[in-house]
Design an enzyme around this catalytic site. Structure first.
Site, mmCIF file in Angstrom:
data_model
loop_
_atom_site.group_PDB
_atom_site.id
_atom_site.type_symbol
_atom_site.label_atom_id
_atom_site.label_comp_id
_atom_site.label_asym_id
_atom_site.label_seq_id
_atom_site.Cartn_x
_atom_site.Cartn_y
_atom_site.Cartn_z
ATOM 1 N N ARG A 1 24.044 9.702 12.611
ATOM 2 C CA ARG A 1 23.261 8.781 11.796
ATOM 3 C C ARG A 1 22.184 8.152 12.652
ATOM 4 O O ARG A 1 22.393 7.922 13.847
ATOM 5 C CB ARG A 1 24.139 7.629 11.273
ATOM 6 C CG ARG A 1 24.855 7.886 9.967
ATOM 7 C CD ARG A 1 23.905 7.958 8.774
ATOM 8 N NE ARG A 1 24.626 8.241 7.538
ATOM 9 C CZ ARG A 1 25.018 9.451 7.140
ATOM 10 N NH1 ARG A 1 24.754 10.519 7.843
ATOM 11 N NH2 ARG A 1 25.657 9.610 5.994
ATOM 12 N N GLU B 1 14.883 6.357 8.811
ATOM 13 C CA GLU B 1 14.426 7.598 8.172
ATOM 14 C C GLU B 1 14.281 7.407 6.667
ATOM 15 O O GLU B 1 15.020 6.616 6.083
ATOM 16 C CB GLU B 1 15.399 8.750 8.482
ATOM 17 C CG GLU B 1 16.794 8.549 7.919
ATOM 18 C CD GLU B 1 17.738 9.688 8.268
ATOM 19 O OE1 GLU B 1 17.959 9.962 9.457
ATOM 20 O OE2 GLU B 1 18.255 10.291 7.305
ATOM 21 N N HIS C 1 17.206 15.570 8.683
ATOM 22 C CA HIS C 1 18.550 15.278 8.152
ATOM 23 C C HIS C 1 19.073 16.429 7.279
ATOM 24 O O HIS C 1 19.304 16.264 6.083
ATOM 25 C CB HIS C 1 18.541 13.956 7.353
ATOM 26 C CG HIS C 1 19.895 13.328 7.230
ATOM 27 N ND1 HIS C 1 20.107 11.983 7.207
ATOM 28 C CD2 HIS C 1 21.134 13.882 7.129
ATOM 29 C CE1 HIS C 1 21.401 11.720 7.087
ATOM 30 N NE2 HIS C 1 22.053 12.870 7.038
#
Ligand code: GLV
Length: 326
Positions: free
Chosen positions: A235, A264, A282
């Site tokens: 993360r 993000e 991601h």
């Protein structure tokens, strides 16, 4: 009919599954801001969420809300204190993504160590004129030391793959894993500091929490070998991105592979000025099959959590199962 909200575009057949049981309000556009999500949740019984934040305000403003299903294994986007206070069940999608995410961790680590994207950019720009003995020399994976921070299910899947590369595996975790797992993975427990000093390739697979915030910052980067790589598939926020940019710029570590970022998708644009970083948006769990499995599992959790379907009342992946008892 109970009403559910779907926060992002998702496989149409999964929406159709939900429509068999519920009146579905499916958002079909870019991610919504938190207050719009809260507004859409106000009259709903359940929600299918793909990583969007669901905080106290949204929960408090939705008196009928019973189940919020996350299409992700990580659920730091949920305010679980608010969920518990209002008896709202949260669910996630563990396990179905373990192997796909571990595959991607390897892909990113290897691309980082062997400078794959950097050299591809060079080729695409027409700069490749001749072979050179020192062009894009990176660091070896085979026979090196892998340091895994976070030895949960994905960390273990990642470590299991190291055997084929004859790597030494060291790991750090909040608690040691069972001796039989250590033996199967040939993995040695180490303190975070010891791991950072010894590992050639550090991979982060810890869930995000207040405790894991900036697990890697300036002090930790200073412990790593100048030849080491750092890969984050966990993360944003687990790494202090500004400190990492500084360390990469100064070549304090060799390179980093990042699939996740602080803030993000509005990541720190200074990463774009560096050649020794591999950046992906991601996508660690993004194989077609796994994203389908995650979407269907998130639907299973929502359907069962709202008392419908073959597992009515018994969703497969409750995060806070105590609310089911009430
Ligand atoms: C993806 O980041 C997940 O938590 O599943």
């Amino acid at each position: 009919m109970k009403k559910v909200f779907v926060s992002r575009p998702i496989f149409p057949d999964v929406i159709d599954r939900l429509r068999r049981y519920f009146e579905v309000d499916a958002h079909d556009g870019l991610a919504l801001p938190a207050d719009e999500i809260a507004a859409r949740l106000a009259d709903k019984d359940g929600a299918f969420i793909a990583g969007d934040p669901v905080g106290a305000k949204a929960i408090e403003g939705a008196p009928n809300l019973k189940v919020v299903s996350n299409m992700a294994v990580g659920y730091n986007n949920f305010d679980m204190q608010a969920f518990n206070a209002h008896g709202v069940l949260g669910t996630n999608t563990p396990d179905v993504l373990n192997e796909t995410t571990a595959d991607f961790g390897w892909a990113l680590m290897m691309a980082t160590a062997r400078r794959i994207t950097e050299s591809e950019h060079f080729l695409r720009l027409g700069k490749w004129k001749e072979w050179s003995y020192d062009a894009f020399t990176g660091s070896d994976i085979y026979g090196s030391t892998l340091g895994v921070i976070g030895m949960g299910r994905i960390g273990q899947a990642l470590a299991r793959r190291a055997r084929g590369f004859s790597m030494r595996v060291i790991y750090h975790n909040r608690s040691r894993v069972a001796p039989e797992i250590e033996a199967e993975l040939n993995a040695e427990y180490a303190s975070k500091e010891d791991l950072l000093k010894r590992a050639d390739h550090v991979v982060l697979v810890v869930p995000y929490s207040a405790e894991s915030h900036h697990t890697i910052g300036e002090a930790e980067l200073a412990l790593m070998k100048p030849s080491a790589t750092l890969t984050n598939i966990a993360r944003g926020g687990i790494v202090d991105d500004a400190a990492l940019i500084d360390a990469l710029r100064r070549k304090q570590i060799a390179a980093a592979g990042l699939d996740v970022f602080e803030g993000e998708p509005n990541f720190n644009r200074n990463f774009l000025t560096l050649s020794n970083v591999v950046l992906t948006p991601h996508i660690a769990s993004a194989s077609e099959a796994t994203r389908r499995a995650m979407a269907n599992l998130a639907a299973d959790n929502l359907i069962a959590g709202l008392g419908e379907g073959p597992r009515a009342g018994n969703p497969p992946n409750p995060i806070n199962p105590d609310v089911l008892k009430k």
